[in-house]
Design a protein around this motif. Sequence first.
Motif, mmCIF file in Angstrom:
data_model
loop_
_atom_site.group_PDB
_atom_site.id
_atom_site.type_symbol
_atom_site.label_atom_id
_atom_site.label_comp_id
_atom_site.label_asym_id
_atom_site.label_seq_id
_atom_site.Cartn_x
_atom_site.Cartn_y
_atom_site.Cartn_z
ATOM 1 N N GLY A 11 0.797 -1.226 0.000
ATOM 2 C CA GLY A 11 0.000 0.000 0.000
ATOM 3 C C GLY A 11 0.826 1.269 0.000
ATOM 4 N N ILE A 12 1.939 1.276 0.723
ATOM 5 C CA ILE A 12 2.766 2.486 0.773
ATOM 6 C C ILE A 12 3.453 2.716 -0.571
ATOM 7 C CG2 ILE A 12 4.979 1.601 1.639
ATOM 8 C CD1 ILE A 12 3.160 4.719 2.949
ATOM 9 N N LEU A 13 3.784 1.640 -1.262
ATOM 10 C CA LEU A 13 4.390 1.768 -2.597
ATOM 11 C C LEU A 13 3.381 2.333 -3.586
ATOM 12 C CD1 LEU A 13 6.320 -1.620 -2.619
ATOM 13 C CD2 LEU A 13 7.238 0.657 -2.113
ATOM 14 N N ILE A 14 2.158 1.819 -3.526
ATOM 15 C CA ILE A 14 1.096 2.330 -4.391
ATOM 16 C C ILE A 14 0.849 3.807 -4.084
ATOM 17 C CG2 ILE A 14 -1.377 2.178 -4.896
ATOM 18 C CD1 ILE A 14 -1.062 -0.905 -4.427
ATOM 19 N N ALA A 15 0.760 4.136 -2.792
ATOM 20 C CA ALA A 15 0.496 5.523 -2.401
ATOM 21 C C ALA A 15 1.606 6.459 -2.873
ATOM 22 C CB ALA A 15 0.331 5.613 -0.888
ATOM 23 N N ALA A 16 2.841 6.026 -2.771
ATOM 24 C CA ALA A 16 3.963 6.882 -3.176
ATOM 25 C C ALA A 16 3.962 7.152 -4.674
ATOM 26 C CB ALA A 16 5.281 6.239 -2.754
ATOM 27 N N LEU A 17 3.511 6.188 -5.458
ATOM 28 C CA LEU A 17 3.605 6.294 -6.912
ATOM 29 C C LEU A 17 2.308 6.713 -7.599
ATOM 30 C CD1 LEU A 17 5.770 3.104 -7.450
ATOM 31 C CD2 LEU A 17 6.522 5.491 -7.590
ATOM 32 N N ASN A 18 1.207 6.690 -6.868
ATOM 33 C CA ASN A 18 -0.089 7.016 -7.454
ATOM 34 C C ASN A 18 -0.598 8.321 -6.844
ATOM 35 O OD1 ASN A 18 -2.710 7.139 -8.356
ATOM 36 N ND2 ASN A 18 -3.361 5.196 -7.470
ATOM 37 N N ARG A 19 -0.504 9.398 -7.593
ATOM 38 C CA ARG A 19 -0.848 10.715 -7.045
ATOM 39 C C ARG A 19 -2.326 10.840 -6.672
ATOM 40 N NH1 ARG A 19 -0.479 12.175 -12.700
ATOM 41 N NH2 ARG A 19 -2.419 13.193 -13.313
ATOM 42 N N HIS A 20 -3.161 9.890 -7.089
ATOM 43 C CA HIS A 20 -4.581 9.914 -6.751
ATOM 44 C C HIS A 20 -4.884 9.142 -5.468
ATOM 45 C CE1 HIS A 20 -5.368 11.852 -10.539
ATOM 46 N NE2 HIS A 20 -4.743 10.877 -11.169
ATOM 47 N N ASP A 21 -3.884 8.497 -4.906
ATOM 48 C CA ASP A 21 -4.083 7.724 -3.677
ATOM 49 C C ASP A 21 -4.288 8.671 -2.498
ATOM 50 O OD1 ASP A 21 -2.987 6.236 -1.143
ATOM 51 O OD2 ASP A 21 -3.397 4.664 -2.613
ATOM 52 N N GLN A 22 -5.179 8.313 -1.583
ATOM 53 C CA GLN A 22 -5.469 9.179 -0.426
ATOM 54 C C GLN A 22 -4.258 9.373 0.488
ATOM 55 O OE1 GLN A 22 -8.406 7.658 2.288
ATOM 56 N NE2 GLN A 22 -7.637 5.562 2.160
ATOM 57 N N TYR A 23 -3.278 8.467 0.446
ATOM 58 C CA TYR A 23 -2.080 8.569 1.282
ATOM 59 C C TYR A 23 -0.859 9.078 0.519
ATOM 60 C CZ TYR A 23 -4.671 5.876 4.739
ATOM 61 O OH TYR A 23 -5.601 5.454 5.647
ATOM 62 N N HIS A 24 -1.071 9.597 -0.677
ATOM 63 C CA HIS A 24 0.058 9.995 -1.527
ATOM 64 C C HIS A 24 0.972 11.018 -0.838
ATOM 65 C CE1 HIS A 24 2.371 10.723 -5.138
ATOM 66 N NE2 HIS A 24 2.143 12.023 -5.008
ATOM 67 N N ARG A 25 0.410 12.066 -0.287
ATOM 68 C CA ARG A 25 1.247 13.100 0.347
ATOM 69 C C ARG A 25 2.046 12.535 1.520
ATOM 70 N NH1 ARG A 25 -0.993 17.905 2.547
ATOM 71 N NH2 ARG A 25 -2.616 16.552 3.306
ATOM 72 N N GLN A 26 1.393 11.727 2.351
ATOM 73 C CA GLN A 26 2.099 11.151 3.499
ATOM 74 C C GLN A 26 3.198 10.192 3.046
ATOM 75 O OE1 GLN A 26 -1.374 11.277 3.242
ATOM 76 N NE2 GLN A 26 -2.276 11.084 5.280
ATOM 77 N N ALA A 27 2.906 9.404 2.019
ATOM 78 C CA ALA A 27 3.904 8.456 1.509
ATOM 79 C C ALA A 27 5.101 9.207 0.934
ATOM 80 C CB ALA A 27 3.289 7.546 0.449
ATOM 81 N N ARG A 28 4.848 10.238 0.161
ATOM 82 C CA ARG A 28 5.953 11.018 -0.415
ATOM 83 C C ARG A 28 6.786 11.668 0.687
ATOM 84 N NH1 ARG A 28 7.327 9.165 -5.161
ATOM 85 N NH2 ARG A 28 8.579 11.028 -5.380
ATOM 86 N N ALA A 29 6.130 12.125 1.746
ATOM 87 C CA ALA A 29 6.857 12.729 2.866
ATOM 88 C C ALA A 29 7.744 11.689 3.549
ATOM 89 C CB ALA A 29 5.877 13.338 3.868
ATOM 90 N N LEU A 30 7.236 10.461 3.723
ATOM 91 C CA LEU A 30 8.049 9.408 4.336
ATOM 92 C C LEU A 30 9.272 9.105 3.484
ATOM 93 C CD1 LEU A 30 5.296 6.925 5.583
ATOM 94 C CD2 LEU A 30 6.897 8.210 7.018
ATOM 95 N N THR A 121 -0.512 1.277 4.489
ATOM 96 C CA THR A 121 -1.711 2.111 4.455
ATOM 97 C C THR A 121 -2.909 1.421 5.094
ATOM 98 O OG1 THR A 121 -2.214 1.343 2.214
ATOM 99 C CG2 THR A 121 -0.953 3.407 2.428
ATOM 100 N N ASP A 122 -2.680 0.280 5.727
ATOM 101 C CA ASP A 122 -3.736 -0.364 6.500
ATOM 102 C C ASP A 122 -3.129 -0.871 7.806
ATOM 103 O OD1 ASP A 122 -2.779 -3.145 6.261
ATOM 104 O OD2 ASP A 122 -3.437 -3.043 4.185
#
Length: 136
Positions: A11-30, A121-122
Motif C-alpha cells: 500500500g505504501i508503494l502504491i500511495a507513493a507512486l499514485n498521485r490519486h491515492d489518499q495517502y500519496h502526500r504522506q507516503a511522499r513525505a516518508l 496504508t492499512d
Amino acid sequence: MKGRKVFLDTGILIAALNRHDQYHRQARALFGGPTPQWHTSLFVWSEAYSWFLHRHGEEPARGCRRFLENLDGLVVLEATVPLHHETHRLLDRLRGARLTYVDASSLALMEQHDIRTAWATDHHLGLTGAEIFPRS
C-alpha cells in the motif's frame, strides 16, 4: 527514523507512486525524509508490480520496479518454504483478522528480522505490535 529498520508494504508503494491515492502526500513525505533501513519481500514486490500492471499498464508497473530498484540499500527478503510454513502458522493464529497471505508472510518476516516499524496504508502489519506509518 534514520537507521531504523522499516518494512515496506504494498500500500505504501502504491500511495507513493499514485498521485490519486489518499495517502500519496504522506507516503511522499516518508520517502522524502531520513533514509531508514528499508526491507520488503518478493511477495510485496510482486503484489505492487501486479497492481500497477493490471490497473495502469506495463509502463507504470515498470516505474514501480524502477522505484524499488532505486531505493538505496533496500533489502528484499526471500520467499522460502520455511517462510511458507510460518505464514500458515500466523494465518491460523490471527484467524478472523482477514489477513492476506502476503500480509501474514510480511508479519513473519518482520518477526524473523526484528523489524518493528512498517510503512503501510492499512492496520494489518500492526497486528503483532509493529508501529505503522503513516498514521491516520
